[in-house]
Design a protein around this motif. Structure first.
Motif, mmCIF file in Angstrom:
data_model
loop_
_atom_site.group_PDB
_atom_site.id
_atom_site.type_symbol
_atom_site.label_atom_id
_atom_site.label_comp_id
_atom_site.label_asym_id
_atom_site.label_seq_id
_atom_site.Cartn_x
_atom_site.Cartn_y
_atom_site.Cartn_z
ATOM 1 N N GLY A 9 0.822 -1.210 0.000
ATOM 2 C CA GLY A 9 0.000 0.000 0.000
ATOM 3 C C GLY A 9 0.853 1.254 0.000
ATOM 4 O O GLY A 9 0.559 2.221 -0.710
ATOM 5 N N ARG A 10 1.921 1.247 0.780
ATOM 6 C CA ARG A 10 2.835 2.396 0.807
ATOM 7 C C ARG A 10 3.492 2.594 -0.559
ATOM 8 O O ARG A 10 3.642 3.729 -1.020
ATOM 9 C CB ARG A 10 3.907 2.189 1.878
ATOM 10 C CG ARG A 10 3.432 2.441 3.265
ATOM 11 C CD ARG A 10 4.599 2.442 4.234
ATOM 12 N NE ARG A 10 4.107 2.631 5.570
ATOM 13 C CZ ARG A 10 4.490 1.932 6.616
ATOM 14 N NH1 ARG A 10 5.389 0.982 6.485
ATOM 15 N NH2 ARG A 10 3.981 2.167 7.797
ATOM 16 N N LEU A 11 3.884 1.505 -1.185
ATOM 17 C CA LEU A 11 4.512 1.584 -2.500
ATOM 18 C C LEU A 11 3.527 2.162 -3.521
ATOM 19 O O LEU A 11 3.886 3.040 -4.311
ATOM 20 C CB LEU A 11 5.008 0.205 -2.949
ATOM 21 C CG LEU A 11 5.663 0.144 -4.323
ATOM 22 C CD1 LEU A 11 6.886 1.060 -4.387
ATOM 23 C CD2 LEU A 11 6.072 -1.284 -4.665
ATOM 24 N N ARG A 12 2.285 1.696 -3.506
ATOM 25 C CA ARG A 12 1.267 2.229 -4.427
ATOM 26 C C ARG A 12 1.057 3.725 -4.183
ATOM 27 O O ARG A 12 0.956 4.508 -5.129
ATOM 28 C CB ARG A 12 -0.052 1.490 -4.260
ATOM 29 C CG ARG A 12 -0.119 0.154 -4.968
ATOM 30 C CD ARG A 12 -1.541 -0.391 -5.023
ATOM 31 N NE ARG A 12 -2.236 -0.420 -3.750
ATOM 32 C CZ ARG A 12 -2.129 -1.390 -2.847
ATOM 33 N NH1 ARG A 12 -1.347 -2.423 -3.081
ATOM 34 N NH2 ARG A 12 -2.802 -1.334 -1.719
ATOM 35 N N ALA A 13 1.001 4.125 -2.930
ATOM 36 C CA ALA A 13 0.810 5.545 -2.601
ATOM 37 C C ALA A 13 1.987 6.379 -3.089
ATOM 38 O O ALA A 13 1.804 7.459 -3.665
ATOM 39 C CB ALA A 13 0.617 5.712 -1.096
ATOM 40 N N ALA A 14 3.194 5.896 -2.900
ATOM 41 C CA ALA A 14 4.387 6.616 -3.348
ATOM 42 C C ALA A 14 4.403 6.735 -4.867
ATOM 43 O O ALA A 14 4.759 7.785 -5.420
ATOM 44 C CB ALA A 14 5.649 5.918 -2.847
ATOM 45 N N GLN A 15 4.008 5.676 -5.568
ATOM 46 C CA GLN A 15 3.989 5.708 -7.028
ATOM 47 C C GLN A 15 2.975 6.719 -7.550
ATOM 48 O O GLN A 15 3.177 7.314 -8.604
ATOM 49 C CB GLN A 15 3.704 4.313 -7.580
ATOM 50 C CG GLN A 15 4.876 3.366 -7.395
ATOM 51 C CD GLN A 15 4.533 1.932 -7.760
ATOM 52 O OE1 GLN A 15 3.375 1.523 -7.724
ATOM 53 N NE2 GLN A 15 5.555 1.157 -8.091
#
Length: 149
Positions: A9-15
């Motif tokens: 989820g953090r990776l998706r948000a950062a992307q």
């Protein structure tokens, strides 16, 4: 499993916050306004700033956007050109940006009434939430630019 899901989820948000390469390229849209149109707008902005100085004791504003502060004046504070500026941006700039970045509808066109008689019936589904004139200056102690945001 919860940790993996949280990290994903953090990776998706950062992307989602990444600026795509085609939006990092600097370019100029030439010939949007004529010299006469630029003079008209600039004169109206200067008159509005001077009127604000007389009435409110302050011309340009500096409280907008804490992270990217500017010396500016909202377009709505310049009634002499407010509607014309908004219309010209909708009719001239937004369609060019939409076409350049592939943001037009699939057929490439949306009907536009063309109130200025430009002959350009392209439009986009783009709009703006906030429109203001920014003052930049090379004078010492003045704002000379703004970081990418």
């Amino acid at each position: 499993f919860a940790r993996v899901a949280k990290d994903a989820g953090r990776l998706r948000a950062a992307q989602q916050l990444l600026v795509p390469p085609h939006l990092r390229q600097v370019y100029t849209l030439k010939g949007i306004w004529s010299v006469e149109e630029c003079d008209r707008v600039l004169t109206a902005v200067i008159e509005a700033v001077n009127a604000r100085l007389e009435v409110q004791g302050g011309g340009w504003t500096t409280e907008r956007h804490a992270a990217y502060a500017t010396t500016d004046l909202p377009c709505c504070e310049v009634p002499a050109v407010n509607e014309w500026v908004r219309s010209s941006i909708r009719g001239r700039v937004l369609p060019m940006l939409a076409e350049r970045h592939g943001w037009l509808p699939s057929d490439g066109h949306v009907p536009l009434c063309d109130p200025e008689g430009s002959g350009d019936l392209r439009a986009s589904r783009m709009s703006f939430r906030d429109l203001f004139f920014v003052r930049y200056s090379a004078a010492p102690g003045s704002q000379a630019g703004l970081a990418l945001h």
